[in-house]
Design an enzyme around this catalytic site. Structure first.
Site, PDB file in Angstrom:
ATOM      1  N   ASN A  39     -10.365   0.122  -0.240  1.00 27.31           N
ATOM      2  CA  ASN A  39      -8.794   0.143  -0.344  1.00 27.31           C
ATOM      3  C   ASN A  39      -8.095  -0.304  -1.552  1.00 27.31           C
ATOM      4  O   ASN A  39      -8.212  -1.598  -1.819  1.00 27.31           O
ATOM      5  CB  ASN A  39      -8.175  -0.692   0.926  1.00 27.31           C
ATOM      6  CG  ASN A  39      -6.782  -0.834   1.285  1.00 27.31           C
ATOM      7  OD1 ASN A  39      -5.909  -0.238   0.107  1.00 27.31           O
ATOM      8  ND2 ASN A  39      -6.195  -1.308   2.387  1.00 27.31           N
ATOM      9  N   CYS A  45       0.956  -1.219   0.116  1.00 26.42           N
ATOM     10  CA  CYS A  45       0.135   0.073  -0.114  1.00 26.42           C
ATOM     11  C   CYS A  45       0.855   1.385   0.021  1.00 26.42           C
ATOM     12  O   CYS A  45       0.294   2.330  -0.324  1.00 26.42           O
ATOM     13  CB  CYS A  45      -0.904  -0.070   1.272  1.00 26.42           C
ATOM     14  SG  CYS A  45      -2.037  -1.425   1.232  1.00 26.42           S
ATOM     15  N   HIS A  76      -3.400   7.510   1.846  1.00 20.92           N
ATOM     16  CA  HIS A  76      -3.726   6.181   1.434  1.00 20.92           C
ATOM     17  C   HIS A  76      -5.175   5.703   2.257  1.00 20.92           C
ATOM     18  O   HIS A  76      -5.507   6.098   3.343  1.00 20.92           O
ATOM     19  CB  HIS A  76      -2.793   5.269   2.099  1.00 20.92           C
ATOM     20  CG  HIS A  76      -2.957   3.610   1.960  1.00 20.92           C
ATOM     21  ND1 HIS A  76      -3.752   3.162   0.691  1.00 20.92           N
ATOM     22  CD2 HIS A  76      -3.203   2.536   2.839  1.00 20.92           C
ATOM     23  CE1 HIS A  76      -3.966   1.989   0.876  1.00 20.92           C
ATOM     24  NE2 HIS A  76      -3.634   1.605   2.093  1.00 20.92           N
TER      25      HIS A  76
END
Ligand code: UT7
Length: 325
Positions: free
Chosen positions: A282, A115, A252
């Site tokens: 996500n 990520c 993020h």
């Protein structure tokens, strides 16, 4: 003192057409729209078609970023793709993107920091641009996280989605101050002692299969707020700015509660945070450039604004990057 900085001159993104709502998931896994929204802020996610690999999402995002920068594929002289879900083990997704876009021979490779991949990739591309080795770099975050889901595991399968975002980086001459256009500073971190908190239980040199994503979510959560807040302050120091100088935070998009927790810890104005977790979920390395594109396209992020990107993910990796748009 005159310095060359990497300036973001174009932003683009792409989401696959199919939308999967929380209610859709609740039809086959023991969860509810209420639980998912309350614990994460997520309402829906996008999912790629079976015949739509990660490189296709990356190429569409890249085309849009190039158009926004007024550049063509022939101008590109570096491709860095942040991804943890490449089409194949090799070649790199970047090689396939190069072929599909028609970019001439140049360096092209993937960065794997899960990520945090987009923040890592920006720092890598900045090295090329600031040293005069690239005049038009494509930095892409592209993921199909839904391919890694165990659809019987409600603790993970409700959290992730597919998508891609891209930026074009070009050199701009500055005076070496935080008023310069371009990338001003980074903080990159990894704590490999925590690989068991978030990982995929497969791979070419272990099971020989792709595997499924496994996460001890509440333990990752505990690390997230403290570490991200520290990375943001460290990045601001490196960039020569105060946290209060930042015009836009583009985090993020893992969990709205993490983003809010970081905001509270640093005393951020929540009106300065670009939030897309509600509709994108996500998307790992793609989430930051996807959110950046939303903020630029809707007119919130303007030329000259100071933007801060931050992320945390498997590794555990985390980091932040500050640039003047
Ligand atoms: O992008 C990479 C980095 N990743 C992250 O930053 C993710 C960090 N972690 C998180 O965002 C949160 O920890 C989660 C959203 C994953 C989980 O939220 P939580 O508040 O930490 O919940 P929990 O894991 O402590 O679970 C609480 C309860 C459990 O039930 P019991 O044991 O209390 O009876 C879970 O089994 O919620 C249950 N649960 C669910 N219930 C309905 C877990 N997943 C679900 C679900 N639907 N999908």
């Amino acid at each position: 003192m005159s310095v060359i900085r990497s300036a973001v001159t174009g932003v683009g993104s792409y989401l696959p057409e199919q939308i999967v709502t929380n209610a859709d998931l609740a039809e086959f896994v023991d969860t509810s729209d209420e639980w998912i929204q309350e614990r994460t802020g997520i309402k829906q996610r996008h999912r790629a078609r079976d015949d739509e690999p990660t490189s296709d999402l990356a190429v569409e995002a890249a085309r849009r970023a190039l158009a926004a920068a007024g550049k063509s594929a022939e101008d590109v002289d570096l491709i860095v793709v942040a991804t943890t879900t490449p089409d194949m083990t090799f070649p790199a997704c970047a090689s396939i993107v190069q072929r599909k876009l028609g970019v001439p021979v140049c360096p092209a490779f993937d960065v794997q920091a899960v990520c945090s991949g987009f923040v890592y990739a920006m720092s890598v591309a900045d090295g090329f641009v600031a040293r005069g080795l690239s005049k038009c770099a494509l930095v892409i975050g592209a993921e199909e996280m839904t391919r890694l889901m165990d659809w019987t595991d409600r603790t993970t399968c409700v959290l992730f989605g597919d998508g891609a975002g891209a930026v074009v980086l070009e050199p701009r001459e500055g005076q070496g101050t935080s008023a310069d256009q371009g990338l001003l500073g980074f903080t990159l971190r990894c704590d490999g002692s925590k690989t068991d908190l978030l990982y995929v239980d497969g791979g070419p040199a272990t099971t020989g299969t792709v595997g499924h994503l496994r996460m001890l979510g509440n333990q990752v959560f505990r690390h997230a707020v403290v570490n991200i807040a520290e990375a943001i302050t460290s990045c601001c120091d490196a960039a020569g700015v105060e946290v209060s100088d930042i015009d836009w935070f583009v985090p993020h998009q893992a969990n709205q509660r993490i983003i809010k927790g970081v905001g509270e810890r640093l005393g951020l104005d929540e009106n300065k945070i670009i939030l897309t977790v509600e509709t994108h979920a996500n998307t790992s390395a793609a989430s930051i450039p996807l959110a950046l594109d939303v903020g630029v396209k809707d007119g919130r992020i303007k030329k000259g604004d100071l933007v801060l990107l931050e992320a945390m993910g498997g590794g555990l990796t985390w980091g932040a990057c500050a640039f003047r748009f």
